[in-house]
Design a protein around this motif. Structure first.
Motif, PDB file in Angstrom:
ATOM      1  N   GLY A   1      24.120 -34.117  78.586  1.00  0.00           N
ATOM      2  CA  GLY A   1      24.468 -35.532  78.594  1.00  0.00           C
ATOM      3  C   GLY A   1      23.593 -36.325  77.662  1.00  0.00           C
ATOM      4  N   ILE A   2      23.224 -37.539  78.101  1.00  0.00           N
ATOM      5  CA  ILE A   2      22.524 -38.471  77.246  1.00  0.00           C
ATOM      6  C   ILE A   2      21.051 -38.146  77.249  1.00  0.00           C
ATOM      7  CG2 ILE A   2      21.999 -40.907  76.926  1.00  0.00           C
ATOM      8  CD1 ILE A   2      24.666 -41.545  78.165  1.00  0.00           C
TER       9      ILE A   2
ATOM     10  N   ALA B   1      28.660 -33.335  76.112  1.00  0.00           N
ATOM     11  CA  ALA B   1      29.523 -33.532  77.279  1.00  0.00           C
ATOM     12  C   ALA B   1      30.418 -32.342  77.560  1.00  0.00           C
ATOM     13  CB  ALA B   1      30.372 -34.790  77.082  1.00  0.00           C
ATOM     14  N   THR B   2      30.672 -31.507  76.563  1.00  0.00           N
ATOM     15  CA  THR B   2      31.517 -30.335  76.778  1.00  0.00           C
ATOM     16  C   THR B   2      30.715 -29.147  77.303  1.00  0.00           C
ATOM     17  OG1 THR B   2      31.231 -29.487  74.513  1.00  0.00           O
ATOM     18  CG2 THR B   2      33.011 -31.093  74.891  1.00  0.00           C
TER      19      THR B   2
ATOM     20  N   PRO C   1      32.665 -40.055  70.634  1.00  0.00           N
ATOM     21  CA  PRO C   1      32.580 -40.671  71.957  1.00  0.00           C
ATOM     22  C   PRO C   1      33.476 -39.933  72.952  1.00  0.00           C
ATOM     23  CG  PRO C   1      32.930 -42.320  70.252  1.00  0.00           C
ATOM     24  CD  PRO C   1      33.183 -40.987  69.624  1.00  0.00           C
ATOM     25  N   ASP C   2      33.299 -40.213  74.238  1.00  0.00           N
ATOM     26  CA  ASP C   2      34.041 -39.478  75.270  1.00  0.00           C
ATOM     27  C   ASP C   2      35.525 -39.790  75.277  1.00  0.00           C
ATOM     28  OD1 ASP C   2      34.476 -41.371  78.062  1.00  0.00           O
ATOM     29  OD2 ASP C   2      33.215 -42.133  76.469  1.00  0.00           O
TER      30      ASP C   2
ATOM     31  N   TYR D   1      29.070 -33.419  67.952  1.00  0.00           N
ATOM     32  CA  TYR D   1      28.388 -33.785  69.200  1.00  0.00           C
ATOM     33  C   TYR D   1      29.284 -34.764  69.966  1.00  0.00           C
ATOM     34  CZ  TYR D   1      24.890 -34.832  72.658  1.00  0.00           C
ATOM     35  OH  TYR D   1      24.233 -34.938  73.848  1.00  0.00           O
ATOM     36  N   ASN D   2      29.635 -34.379  71.209  1.00  0.00           N
ATOM     37  CA  ASN D   2      30.510 -35.178  72.065  1.00  0.00           C
ATOM     38  C   ASN D   2      29.666 -35.891  73.123  1.00  0.00           C
ATOM     39  OD1 ASN D   2      33.457 -34.373  74.096  1.00  0.00           O
ATOM     40  ND2 ASN D   2      32.690 -36.309  73.349  1.00  0.00           N
ATOM     41  N   PHE D   3      29.592 -37.218  73.041  1.00  0.00           N
ATOM     42  CA  PHE D   3      28.747 -37.984  73.960  1.00  0.00           C
ATOM     43  C   PHE D   3      29.345 -38.033  75.365  1.00  0.00           C
ATOM     44  CE2 PHE D   3      25.560 -39.620  71.191  1.00  0.00           C
ATOM     45  CZ  PHE D   3      26.156 -39.784  69.942  1.00  0.00           C
ATOM     46  N   GLU D   4      28.470 -38.058  76.352  1.00  0.00           N
ATOM     47  CA  GLU D   4      28.864 -38.332  77.732  1.00  0.00           C
ATOM     48  C   GLU D   4      29.333 -39.781  77.852  1.00  0.00           C
ATOM     49  OE1 GLU D   4      27.562 -35.017  80.576  1.00  0.00           O
ATOM     50  OE2 GLU D   4      28.934 -36.723  80.647  1.00  0.00           O
TER      51      GLU D   4
END
Length: 568
Positions: free
Chosen positions: A50-51, A69-70, A145-146, A164-167
């Motif tokens: 996560g963050i 996030a993944t 972004p999510d 990179y996929n953000f929470e």
């Protein structure tokens, strides 16, 4: 969800940080939570999902690995030179941390950022990002972004791109942490930490200021009846500003449609709208029966500040505090803004000089291209400048702007409310991309003038250029307007003179600012306009009279009397 929410998306699921939820459930207030969470983040392992947070020393090091996030461990081997952002929140964060020059691809909803047209557009940012366009750009890093679907992320990774996929951000603390993390991923740790520190400091000051206020019920509504529950960063915006989100526990998922009956039953005192979907500052008719509707309490906030989990979300909090608790803002926050306490890390200060000039000073900005100044309020002013946001076109870490009182001239047919002359010291007009100005108007001083005609004008070689001016807030008789300008010049905020339908046919010219100012000072509940040719009104006309024709009628009467006497 909890990310860019200009409209809802299918993959908008409420995801909260476990530690933060635990703190809320055991009864710790948000102000205490903010500092406890900072401590928790500092001791968290670098591999936490996560963050995350930037390095403690503020210096970036590569390679860096973070779990997104993944659930994927994303490794960035070296400082990325070319970055694509698939959502406006990621783009805004890159802009605010001084890494905008590295961005080569953006979503369409990032069009409010300077230099948008110089970058390739790669989708709207709501799940339909153009995979082909992104792959063709071949960036070093893609920030997602999510709101973007997992399938899109998978397709980009299958093409060999680093993604990179953000929470989802569920609180303002998440937004602060995301700002630090972004800097860590793109090699801008120092600037990202400075920006995040400023956000944290501002939020702490706001928390202290509103700790004991009476919290009015508020409802944020957008996109045809959607609202937010307590698992969203927007909920935190509403609550941190001293409001009570009436939709906090009224439905799921995090962003959901709330029924009109529930809204009326919850009876909010304020309706919050965003600048994209708002129809002026009017409470929607479906909420008739609420306190907000009866009292006309609608607060319109900038959609790019409110709807995006990015650094400017703190500006949305400040704007809402001004509306919900103007006294608290003026007495407990504004002074600290004026003293530069909220921007000390970025070196901003506002100073009123002995000659009445207002000096706006910026220093040590580094790579930052945007900076804001909040101006102190003046008592009994008809209108006044309250905020100046400067967006630079070139890096200029130290400069000064000066605002001097203007000559109160105004375009024909209008009355000047406020006039200023803007100049620079250590900065040229070409160094500034644009200025966003926020002005407050005392509604009682408008008389019978239409507040929707209030416009900011910029002087040109032959007269005045009207600037697009938007009313963004209204509370306790104060109307707040926002306009954007370029260059250094004289500016006048003016309002159209009121014209009654009966007298318009008799007007052959345009009243001057002086005439109108005098007329409105003596206006009654049913005023008659001052004639165009009269620059010094001779009296207050009575209802039903023909203003301006009194002396003419008297002259005609005298002549008739003379003729009659001669005929006798």
């Amino acid at each position: 969800m909890g990310a860019d929410v200009s409209k809802p998306t299918e993959n908008s699921t409420p995801i909260a940080l476990g530690k933060l939820i635990l703190l809320k459930r055991i009864g710790v207030n948000m102000h205490t939570t903010r500092w406890v969470l900072v401590a928790l983040v500092l001791v968290a392992t670098l591999g936490s999902p996560g963050i995350g947070t930037a390095a403690a020393d503020g210096d970036c090091s590569f390679p860096v690995t973070r779990t997104d996030a993944t659930g994927t461990d994303v490794t960035i081997s070296e400082d990325p030179d070319e970055v694509v952002t698939l959502g406006p929140s990621a783009a805004q964060t890159m802009y605010e941390i001084g890494a905008w020059d590295d961005v080569i691809g953006v979503s369409t909803n990032a069009d409010y950022l300077p230099g948008f047209d110089e970058r390739t557009t790669v989708g709207s940012g709501f799940g339909d990002a153009a995979v082909e366009n992104t792959i063709e750009l071949d960036p070093d890093l893609v920030l997602v972004p999510d709101i973007i679907s997992d399938d899109t992320v998978s397709d980009l990774r299958a093409a060999g791109l680093t993604v990179y996929n953000f929470e989802a951000a569920t609180s303002l603390d998440d937004v602060v942490a995301k700002t630090r993390l972004t800097g860590e991923l793109v090699g801008a740790c120092g600037d990202a930490d400075d920006r995040a520190d400023t956000m944290d400091r501002r939020l702490g000051i706001i928390d202290d200021a509103v700790a004991d206020v009476e919290r009015p019920g508020v409802l944020y509504t957008f996109a045809g009846g959607y609202t937010v529950n307590e698992n969203t960063f927007i909920h935190d915006v509403l609550e941190t500003a001293g409001g009570d989100n009436v939709a906090a526990d009224a439905g799921d998922p995090a962003y959901y449609i709330i029924s009109n009956e529930v809204v009326i039953n919850r009876d909010p005192s304020w309706i919050v709208l965003n600048s994209r979907g708002a129809d002026g500052t009017t409470v929607p008719a479906q909420y008739e029966g609420t306190t907000a509707y009866r009292e006309g309490n609608a607060a319109v906030l900038d959609v790019d500040e409110l709807n995006q989990p990015a650094p400017r979300s703190v500006d949305a909090v400040l704007d809402l505090v001004r509306i919900l608790h103007p006294g608290v803002y003026e007495n407990e926050i504004a002074d600290r803004l004026d003293a530069g306490a909220l921007g000390s890390e970025r070196g901003t200060a506002v100073e009123r000089l002995p000659d009445g000039t207002t000096s706006l000073q910026a220093s040590n900005l580094g790579r930052t291209r945007t900076v804001g100044f909040d101006l102190p309020a003046r008592e009994n002013a008809t209108a006044q400048m309250r905020r100046v946001n400067v967006t630079l076109s070139t890096l200029n870490p130290t400069f000064e702007l000066r605002l001097r009182e203007g000559d109160r001239s105004a375009p024909n047919g209008t009355r000047a409310l406020e006039s200023v002359r803007l100049s620079g010291n250590g900065i040229f007009a070409a160094d500034v991309d644009y200025l966003t100005l926020r002005l407050a108007v005392n509604g009682s001083r408008l008389g019978d003038a239409d507040p929707d005609t209030v416009t900011l004008y910029r002087a040109n070689a032959t007269g005045w250029t009207p600037l697009q001016t938007t009313r963004v807030a209204e509370t306790n008789g104060t109307l707040v307007y926002e306009a954007r300008t370029t260059g250094f010049s004289a500016l006048t905020l003016a309002v159209d003179e009121p014209r009654s339908g009966e007298s318009t046919d008799n007007l052959t010219g345009t009243a001057t600012a002086t005439a109108t100012a005098t007329a409105t000072a003596t206006a009654t509940a049913t005023p008659e306009p001052t004639p165009a040719e009269s620059t010094t009104p001779t009296g207050t006309p009575t209802p039903g009279s023909a203003p301006g024709f009194g002396p003419l009628i008297a002259l005609v009467a005298i002549l008739l009397t003379i003729v009659a006497e001669r005929r006798r």
